[in-house]
Write an enzyme that holds these catalytic residues in place. Structure first.
Site, PDB file in Angstrom:
ATOM      1  N   THR A   1      -2.051  -2.278   3.542  1.00 17.54           N
ATOM      2  CA  THR A   1      -3.248  -3.237   3.094  1.00 17.54           C
ATOM      3  C   THR A   1      -3.282  -4.101   4.267  1.00 17.54           C
ATOM      4  OG1 THR A   1      -1.023  -4.463   1.951  1.00 17.54           O
ATOM      5  CG2 THR A   1      -2.309  -5.860   2.805  1.00 17.54           C
TER       6      THR A   1
ATOM      7  N   GLY B   1       3.242  -4.213   4.861  1.00 20.76           N
ATOM      8  CA  GLY B   1       4.123  -4.052   4.828  1.00 20.76           C
ATOM      9  C   GLY B   1       5.222  -4.092   3.855  1.00 20.76           C
TER      10      GLY B   1
HETATM   11  N1  GLY Z   1       2.463  -5.248   0.930  1.00 26.62           N
HETATM   12  C1  GLY Z   1       2.223  -4.729   0.145  1.00 26.62           C
HETATM   13  C2  GLY Z   1       2.932  -4.619  -0.703  1.00 26.62           C
HETATM   14  O1  GLY Z   1       3.590  -4.393  -0.282  1.00 26.62           O
HETATM   15  O2  GLY Z   1       1.831  -4.155  -2.198  1.00 26.62           O
END
Ligand code: GLY
Length: 365
Positions: free
Chosen positions: A218, A270
């Site tokens: 992300t 994460g």
């Molecule tokens: N942190 C990104 C997701 O789990 O979609």
């Protein structure tokens, strides 16, 4: 049987009750003043923090600067965790999530499961700017974007498509699609290279399992200007090969991103499910309000997540989470910090004078 209290008595009861509780008492609040402008992002965001800082120095609002910064990563086909080139869901369709928040108005915008629109953070910005809503999802989010002139495009790059094919073909040893170790001639990617040699961007959360890339990566970016106004955004293609319709933490205000203009901002990358279940970014901002530094607040959230991870398949032999989460926090006075659950996390930062990528300290070694 449910007893419904009349509104008046409900308010009377709650006011009296709350007056004597820790919830009702105002928490000690650390007054934070504006300091130097600063930007923090996940480790894949060096170009993004530089762009966001340059935009703020040219007078852009921090949330607009943040969105224009992350757009560089959304547009990058080599980052398989965000926007164009992001890894698809289990049907081979790229579904993107993003959120933004504007400190001065405490207004937020988000989109989830949006397809065929390359820059979901920009759509989230328009949801915040132009509507009374906070979140639009799926087809509605796409129609909203198309009406505003966003272009519809195929986001599945050849590289991501081949990664997905490899994931699908290796899914079940008992099906009729041959696994890699059964192939007569080894699989190659589009460049004729073994697919496991796909380029990995610095800071991108990618784990390779049997040559298949998996990501919960992300980009989060938080920014504060010289007046102490804060803005932030988080944008992602989410968990690779997810169940269609799965929404991660990134578009959920208070989970993958949160801003309080009196305190600062926080964001997460994460395993989104863990962050949602702990309201990670909201918690980090509240902890900074109570006086923690950004790094301490990030570590607090990670400890909170670790202590509440109960599923055995998510724990290692020592009872610690076997997944990574990295938290990023920025204070109104310009202090930034980050921390990750397991080693390997990093963060990008920019001040008016310097920028770079630093290793994030980890809760567990
Ligand atoms: N942190 C990104 C997701 O789990 O979609």
């Amino acid at each position: 049987m449910t007893t419904h209290l009349p509104r008046r008595s409900f308010l009377g009861v709650s006011a009296a009750t709350l007056a004597g509780t820790a919830l009702g008492a105002s928490a000690p609040r650390m007054p934070l003043r504006a300091g130097a402008p600063a930007v923090i992002a996940s480790g894949n965001g060096l170009a993004a923090v530089r762009e966001a800082m340059a935009r703020m120095q040219a007078g852009a609002d921090p949330v607009v600067a943040a969105v224009r910064g992350v757009q560089i990563v959304e547009d990058d086909p080599d980052d398989m965790s965000v926007g164009y080139g992001g890894l698809p869901n289990e049907d081979g369709v790229v579904q993107l999530d993003a959120s933004v928040m504007h400190g001065p108005t405490h207004k937020a915008g988000a989109v989830a499961c949006i397809e065929n629109i390359k820059n979901p953070a920009s759509v989230a910005l328009e949801v915040m700017r132009r509507t009374d809503h906070v979140m639009l999802v799926g087809e509605g989010a796409k129609r909203f974007a198309l009406d505003l002139g966003f272009k519809e495009e195929n986001l599945l790059t050849e590289r991501a498509r081949r990664a997905w094919l490899r994931w699908r073909d290796n899914l079940n040893p008992g099906d009729d699609r041959l696994d890699d170790d059964q192939l007569v001639i080894p699989a190659e990617d589009a460049d004729g290279q073994p697919i496991g040699l796909l380029h990995q961007q610095p800071g991108m959360h990618v784990e390779w399992i049997n040559g298949v890339p998996y990501t919960t990566g992300t980009i989060h970016l938080g920014a504060v200007n010289a007046s102490g106004d804060v803005g932030a955004c988080t944008t992602t293609s989410g968990l690779s090969y997810k169940i269609p319709g799965r929404v991660g933490d990134s578009p959920i205000i208070g989970a993958g991103m949160y801003v309080d203009n009196a305190v600062g901002s926080a964001g997460a990358t994460g395993r989104g499910e863990a962050v949602i279940q702990s309201c990670g970014s909201f918690l980090a901002v509240r902890k900074m309000e109570e006086g923690m530094t950004p790094e301490e607040a990030c570590l607090f959230v990670l400890r909170h997540i670790a202590d509440r991870t109960k599923r055995r398949d998510l724990l290692d032999a020592n009872g610690r989470p076997n997944f990574n989460v990295t938290m990023y926090a920025l204070r109104k006075d310009g202090m930034v910090g980050s921390a990750c659950m397991l080693p390997g996390g990093s963060y990008a930062f920019a001040t008016a004078h310097e920028s770079g990528v630093k290793r994030a300290p980890s809760l567990f070694s």
